[in-house]
Enzyme design. Structure first.
Site, PDB file in Angstrom:
ATOM      1  N   TYR A 216       0.878  -1.175   0.000  1.00  0.00           N
ATOM      2  CA  TYR A 216       0.000   0.000   0.000  1.00  0.00           C
ATOM      3  C   TYR A 216       0.915   1.224   0.000  1.00  0.00           C
ATOM      4  O   TYR A 216       1.623   1.460   0.984  1.00  0.00           O
ATOM      5  CB  TYR A 216      -0.882   0.007   1.256  1.00  0.00           C
ATOM      6  CG  TYR A 216      -1.978  -1.039   1.243  1.00  0.00           C
ATOM      7  CD1 TYR A 216      -1.710  -2.377   1.529  1.00  0.00           C
ATOM      8  CD2 TYR A 216      -3.296  -0.695   0.935  1.00  0.00           C
ATOM      9  CE1 TYR A 216      -2.719  -3.337   1.508  1.00  0.00           C
ATOM     10  CE2 TYR A 216      -4.316  -1.644   0.917  1.00  0.00           C
ATOM     11  CZ  TYR A 216      -4.011  -2.967   1.201  1.00  0.00           C
ATOM     12  OH  TYR A 216      -5.010  -3.904   1.183  1.00  0.00           O
ATOM     13  N   PRO A 308     -12.479   0.060  -0.942  1.00  0.00           N
ATOM     14  CA  PRO A 308     -11.720  -1.199  -1.013  1.00  0.00           C
ATOM     15  C   PRO A 308     -10.379  -1.202  -0.280  1.00  0.00           C
ATOM     16  O   PRO A 308      -9.750  -2.251  -0.158  1.00  0.00           O
ATOM     17  CB  PRO A 308     -11.504  -1.408  -2.520  1.00  0.00           C
ATOM     18  CG  PRO A 308     -11.719  -0.082  -3.153  1.00  0.00           C
ATOM     19  CD  PRO A 308     -12.637   0.682  -2.269  1.00  0.00           C
ATOM     20  N   LYS A 312     -12.395  -5.345   2.689  1.00  0.00           N
ATOM     21  CA  LYS A 312     -13.395  -5.933   3.586  1.00  0.00           C
ATOM     22  C   LYS A 312     -14.716  -6.338   2.922  1.00  0.00           C
ATOM     23  O   LYS A 312     -15.497  -7.092   3.509  1.00  0.00           O
ATOM     24  CB  LYS A 312     -13.733  -4.923   4.708  1.00  0.00           C
ATOM     25  CG  LYS A 312     -12.631  -4.742   5.717  1.00  0.00           C
ATOM     26  CD  LYS A 312     -12.582  -5.901   6.686  1.00  0.00           C
ATOM     27  CE  LYS A 312     -11.298  -5.976   7.463  1.00  0.00           C
ATOM     28  NZ  LYS A 312     -10.395  -7.043   7.101  1.00  0.00           N
ATOM     29  N   TYR A 404      -7.169  -6.103   9.761  1.00  0.00           N
ATOM     30  CA  TYR A 404      -6.938  -6.524   8.377  1.00  0.00           C
ATOM     31  C   TYR A 404      -7.174  -8.026   8.205  1.00  0.00           C
ATOM     32  O   TYR A 404      -7.844  -8.452   7.255  1.00  0.00           O
ATOM     33  CB  TYR A 404      -5.513  -6.157   7.948  1.00  0.00           C
ATOM     34  CG  TYR A 404      -5.315  -6.178   6.448  1.00  0.00           C
ATOM     35  CD1 TYR A 404      -5.391  -5.012   5.698  1.00  0.00           C
ATOM     36  CD2 TYR A 404      -5.058  -7.372   5.764  1.00  0.00           C
ATOM     37  CE1 TYR A 404      -5.225  -5.029   4.323  1.00  0.00           C
ATOM     38  CE2 TYR A 404      -4.893  -7.402   4.391  1.00  0.00           C
ATOM     39  CZ  TYR A 404      -4.974  -6.219   3.671  1.00  0.00           C
ATOM     40  OH  TYR A 404      -4.823  -6.244   2.304  1.00  0.00           O
TER      41      TYR A 404
END
Ligand code: RFL
Ligand code: PHB
Length: 412
Positions: A216, A308, A312, A404
């Site tokens: 990320y 997004p 989840k 997460y």
């Protein structure tokens, strides 16, 4: 000539053959409870629709327990962490900061495409068990949800009119479906919503991933996500303005921007042919409550949407229908409706946890307009501080990790 309406009867009428509808049908079948699934699209369409890729640990456990995880266990890619990639200060090069799920919370996630989950569930239901999923239906309408005998009408792929009587209707028809409005018809629906000022441009490339885990990336040009589907296929996303036309982004421009936003010492980005046309998805958060009206129960994207960034959406859809399947099972046993009565509140506790986590990840990682509070010098300073805190404090990293990988079902 008058055409005759075909009449059917089942316990649970399910609108939508996405992850929510198909997992619900499979859970009910394992309890010996009949259901009929109605789907507006064709089987090949729903099997090809590229969407989510991250399965939480509790999702994988559930699919294993249902006996539909054979291929998932062979082909899914277990991941034990993710990296947050960012520059510690403006002008400095970006570095990776790994969040080690295994070490922090003792479990991980599995990368396996949503459409693979859908294929496995359809093979289990249609090919192996010969149970009903009607594809290419149109004009679906739900009736009498405030009574103990709701029904669904639709036009079949062959043009015939159908009526299905049931005890329960499950609205698993996604964000653009018809069932949420029916819950709202009684006037009792509250919709809480945030629309984010950006979208994600997503591509699927025939290129070998060069990292074992997702990255990320926070960058001054905007967020980028490095993900994958298999040892040969990379999945990549770029933050773009919400109204972006993907046609304005040539392949070369997409790769260029990915190279810029993902740049990091020691990291190589493999390029490859795009396996489908790039698409842009708007980003929003939405929670409709209650998730029930009478005998109509909403599940998955029909009731709630998350951006997004937290990965989840599909996992929440599956968590909802687990609660619904348990409620229907209890009702079938002796008419006990307590599961129905508690359905909405039970689901919404997990939904709001996921909404918060998805909002947190989105706010921390995206670039906001400098003319707004979120994107001005103060907003960016807070963002950088949050990133540094998340990767340097074990408590903060653990919080990210447990959200997460997915809190245990029933824990929220
Ligand atoms: P779906 O999958 O939208 O399925 C609904 C189904 O209902 C059908 N339908 C109807 N059928 C009959 N009559 C009607 N009137 C109907 N109207 C609609 C539709 O054709 C469809 O087949 O909803 P469901 O089952 O609730 O599942 C939700 C998930 O699909 C969604 O939350 C995820 O894809 C979100 N998502 C992600 N979720 C994750 O858990 N992990 C991820 O990594 C992740 N990444 C993503 C995502 C979604 C994305 N996009 C494209 C929105 C990445 C992206 C880019
Ligand atoms: C994906 O691989 O499609 C994916 C992964 C993580 C996300 C969103 C999408 O947060």
């Amino acid at each position: 000539m008058t055409t005759q309406r075909r009449e059917h009867r089942t316990r649970v009428g399910i609108v939508g053959a996405g992850p929510a509808g198909l997992v619900l049908a499979a859970l009910l079948a394992r309890e010996g409870i009949d259901s009929v699934v109605l789907e507006a699209r064709s089987r090949s369409y729903v099997e090809a629709r590229v969407r989510a890729g991250v399965l939480e640990a509790p999702t994988v456990e559930l699919l294993r327990g249902m006996g539909v995880a054979g291929r998932l266990d062979r082909e899914g890619m277990p991941h034990h962490g993710i990296s947050l990639r960012f520059a510690e200060a403006p002008g400095e090069p970006a570095r990776d900061h790994r969040i080690d799920f295994a070490n922090l919370v003792g479990t991980g996630i599995t990368v396996y495409g949503q459409q693979e989950v859908v294929k496995d569930l359809l093979a289990d239901r249609v090919d192996d068990a010969g149970l009903p999923v009607e594809f290419d239906v149109s004009g679906v309408a739900v009736h009498d949800v405030d009574t103990a005998s709701p029904s669904i009408t639709w036009t079949g792929a062959d043009g015939a009119e159908n009526l299905l009587r049931c005890d329960v209707v499950a609205g698993c028809d996604g964000f653009h479906g018809i069932t949420r409005e029916i819950v709202g018809d009684g006037g009792g629906l509250t919709v809480a919503e945030r629309v984010y000022p950006f979208g994600w441009l997503g591509v699927l490339a025939k290129a070998a991933p060069t990292t074992d885990e997702l990255v990320y990336a926070h960058h001054d040009n905007g967020f980028a996500l490095y993900s994958m589907r298999s040892p040969e296929v990379t999945r990549l996303y770029l933050q773009v303005p919400p109204e972006t036309d993907p046609a304005d982004w040539s392949d070369a421009r997409i790769w260029d921007e990915l190279h810029t936003r993902l740049a990091c010492e020691g990291f190589t980005l493999n390029e490859g042919e795009f396996l489908e046309k790039p698409g842009v998805t708007g980003m929003r958060s939405m929670v409709a409550s209650p998730m029930r009206r009478g005998r109509l129960f909403l599940a998955g994207d029909a009731a709630h949407i998350v951006p997004p960034t937290g990965a989840k959406g599909m996992n929440l859809a599956i968590a909802d229908v687990r609660v619904l399947a348990e409620a229907v099972t209890r009702f079938r046993a002796d008419g006990d409706e307590t599961g129905f009565d508690g359905y909405s509140a039970t689901c919404l506790r997990r939904v709001w946890r996921a909404e918060h986590f998805s909002w947190f990840m989105t706010s921390m990682l995206h670039r906001f307009d400098p003319a707004t509070e979120a994107g001005d010098a103060f907003g960016v300073g807070l963002q950088r501080s949050q990133l540094r805190y998340t990767v340097t404090s074990r408590a903060a990293a653990t919080s990210l990790a447990e959200n997460y990988v997915g809190l245990p079902h029933g824990a929220c």
